[in-house]
Scaffold this active site. Sequence first.
Site, PDB file in Angstrom:
ATOM      1  N   TYR A  31      48.200 -92.632  27.957  1.00  0.00           N
ATOM      2  CA  TYR A  31      48.898 -93.780  27.367  1.00  0.00           C
ATOM      3  C   TYR A  31      49.494 -93.397  26.015  1.00  0.00           C
ATOM      4  O   TYR A  31      50.668 -93.651  25.729  1.00  0.00           O
ATOM      5  CB  TYR A  31      47.898 -94.935  27.206  1.00  0.00           C
ATOM      6  CG  TYR A  31      48.453 -96.160  26.510  1.00  0.00           C
ATOM      7  CD1 TYR A  31      49.246 -97.064  27.193  1.00  0.00           C
ATOM      8  CD2 TYR A  31      48.162 -96.406  25.168  1.00  0.00           C
ATOM      9  CE1 TYR A  31      49.743 -98.190  26.565  1.00  0.00           C
ATOM     10  CE2 TYR A  31      48.660 -97.533  24.523  1.00  0.00           C
ATOM     11  CZ  TYR A  31      49.449 -98.420  25.224  1.00  0.00           C
ATOM     12  OH  TYR A  31      49.952 -99.531  24.597  1.00  0.00           O
ATOM     13  N   SER A  70      53.036 -98.135  19.891  1.00  0.00           N
ATOM     14  CA  SER A  70      51.606 -98.368  19.681  1.00  0.00           C
ATOM     15  C   SER A  70      51.089 -97.366  18.664  1.00  0.00           C
ATOM     16  O   SER A  70      51.613 -96.259  18.555  1.00  0.00           O
ATOM     17  CB  SER A  70      50.837 -98.189  20.991  1.00  0.00           C
ATOM     18  OG  SER A  70      49.455 -98.127  20.740  1.00  0.00           O
TER      19      SER A  70
END
Lengths: 252, 461
Positions: free
Chosen positions: A158, A145
């Site tokens: 995250y 990501s």
Amino acid sequence: MRDAVGGVQSLLVLGGTSEIGLATARNLTRGRTRRIVLAARDPSAAEGAADELRGLGTEVEVVPFDARDFSSHAPLVDRVFEGPGDIDCALVAFGVLGDQEHLARDGIAAVDAVETNYVGAVSVCIPLAERMREQGHGVIVVLSSVAGERARKSNFVYGSSKAGLDAFAQGLGDRLHGSGVHVMVVRPGFVRTKMTAGLDDVPLSTGPDAVAEAIADGLRRNAHTVWVPTPLRFVMSALRHLPRPLFRRLNV
Amino acid sequence: MSTSTDAGAASGARDVLLSGWGRTAPSRAELVEPGSREALAEALAGAGPRGVLARGLGRSYGDAAQNAGGRVVAMGGLAELREIDTGRGVVTVDAGMSIHDLTRELLPEGLFVPVSPGTAHVTVGGAIAADVHAKNHHRDGSFCDHVLAFELLTPSGDLVTVTPTDEPDLFAATAGGMGLTGVVLSATLRLLRVESAYMVVDRERAHDLDDVMGRMAERDHEYRYSVAWIDCLARRGSLGRSVLIRGDHAPAELLRNGRRDSALAPPGGVRLAAPPWTPPGLLRRSTVRVFNEVYYRAAPEHEVGRLEHLSSFFYPLDSVRNWNRIYGPSGFLQYQLVVPYGREDALRGALERLSGAGAPSFLAVLKRFGPQRGLMSFPIEGWTLALDVPAALPGLGALLDGLDELVAGAAGRVYLAKDSRLRPDMLAAMYPRLGEWRAVRERADPAGVMRSDLARRLDLT
């Protein structure tokens, strides 16, 4: 086998209910993919998607896979590779975003998320890489990501898990160089899925189908890094070099 | 890298990444380079669960000579010329010998390989495995039509002498069988007698596809060798414009005195080498268009009887070492199709689509095939078209899938020695004798020891 224009005939999706994973499976089915294994925490939840893929003319198998049940990973990978034929491509698509406010205050919850996104991926990628190395060919597609590029205060748990995963995948790819096994790291920006439902849309956001298309294109080009959408590469490069005090103040 | 489980047979084995001439889809295999027949038999016997395959000089464009995760036997160590009978014009040669090396031995004797593909850097074994053809197929058939016998080491370790009459099934299944019936150790070939190493060549320009096909249909039978180079970037009215090159071996009397002394001089070596690294995107439509234009303009309108050394006539690209690198790191593929006579519409359709897609391809090759026997040999009586395309061209997969449908619909086929991307379910339509071939192969290799990436990809075996 993989072909000269990036087509793969078989696909293992780890995270068999992931929207990006399934969008990629559908996309590749339009090409050469005729056999798909969906590895999902809740196999019954993957059955609907499996039926849809079967309707597209693909042979689909659903197997149980729990990212945090580490000791089950090697036997699962062995079982998948003992099936009919090779696994040409494996897509590491599982992950949780979590509620940042909660994760930032609850250590147990934060560890759970990191275990799923990072430790779980490491745990399954190692036996996966070994089996592909024995097979002499294969592609491992790792969904990283842009959040891993620089941890932001708004989702650093995250982000840090994806940073770890991204670094691991790059290193694994370099280690496997010359073995016939290729690792492709995919860094999407904000993707509109059930994982991000309820969050505000941001500029350069994208959907699962766009990520799937970028993955298919990356396979064709034999890319090692894929940004979705492409301009994020330059945006993140700029953000990465912002001085800390300035970066901290950015509302991203 | 993984190590072999069978250290005995695999001494000297090493893990290598192998790809075809197109440099696409590489895979890792354990390479064994046996220096003797005994070592080769051992390498075959000790093959692991992912099997074994013989590899020559790696000129197949796709994955025909790869075996991912298995063993690959390099044949370069078994490359002796065994026996040459100049009286009968017959030679027996090890399978690992190249056409190039063989030609150097044969020419001084006034002999030549009767079917000589577009590069001399293929082995005799590879030429049998792909049952290669040349510019004289319309007249002389394929390579295996000139093979009188070969020795085949079967996967179970038997050494069988295979001739078209003694072992007709095994002969037919090995000719064009892509190395999947066993390992050819040596072959006996019937040769062509020549008086010189020169060719007498006619060249003419054709203005479009009808023009070139008309000229070929009308007069190809008068020539032993015939080929047309088509500019596939030419469109509409110029679609199919080409240079038609036809010729035969030059009799000694045609040579001037100076040349007559060296009439049978074998081909020379490499004159140029492609740089080891080429930037991606060198072959753009614009640069290729210029090259093709110049090639067409430089050709004479009509020229008769020009003398030319056979190495430049047969192997124009052999003088540039590693020319395949000019396509850059993502490699290229060659698409070669054949459609029967009477289906010129399909040929035109294919050329229109390729030209319409603007694929930056150097000249495409158009030839005529005569009749062909065999189970998996590529040629059928008809027109064959071959062209190189960069693998990274966007939309290439879908474009070629469409061409496959067109070709199969016209009872044509694509060439497995060039293939790197065919859809497996097209194979049976293109090769209607696939079932017979599988049955013979199954008898020769019941345990499924002979394997290749091509076989896995196309579900061949």
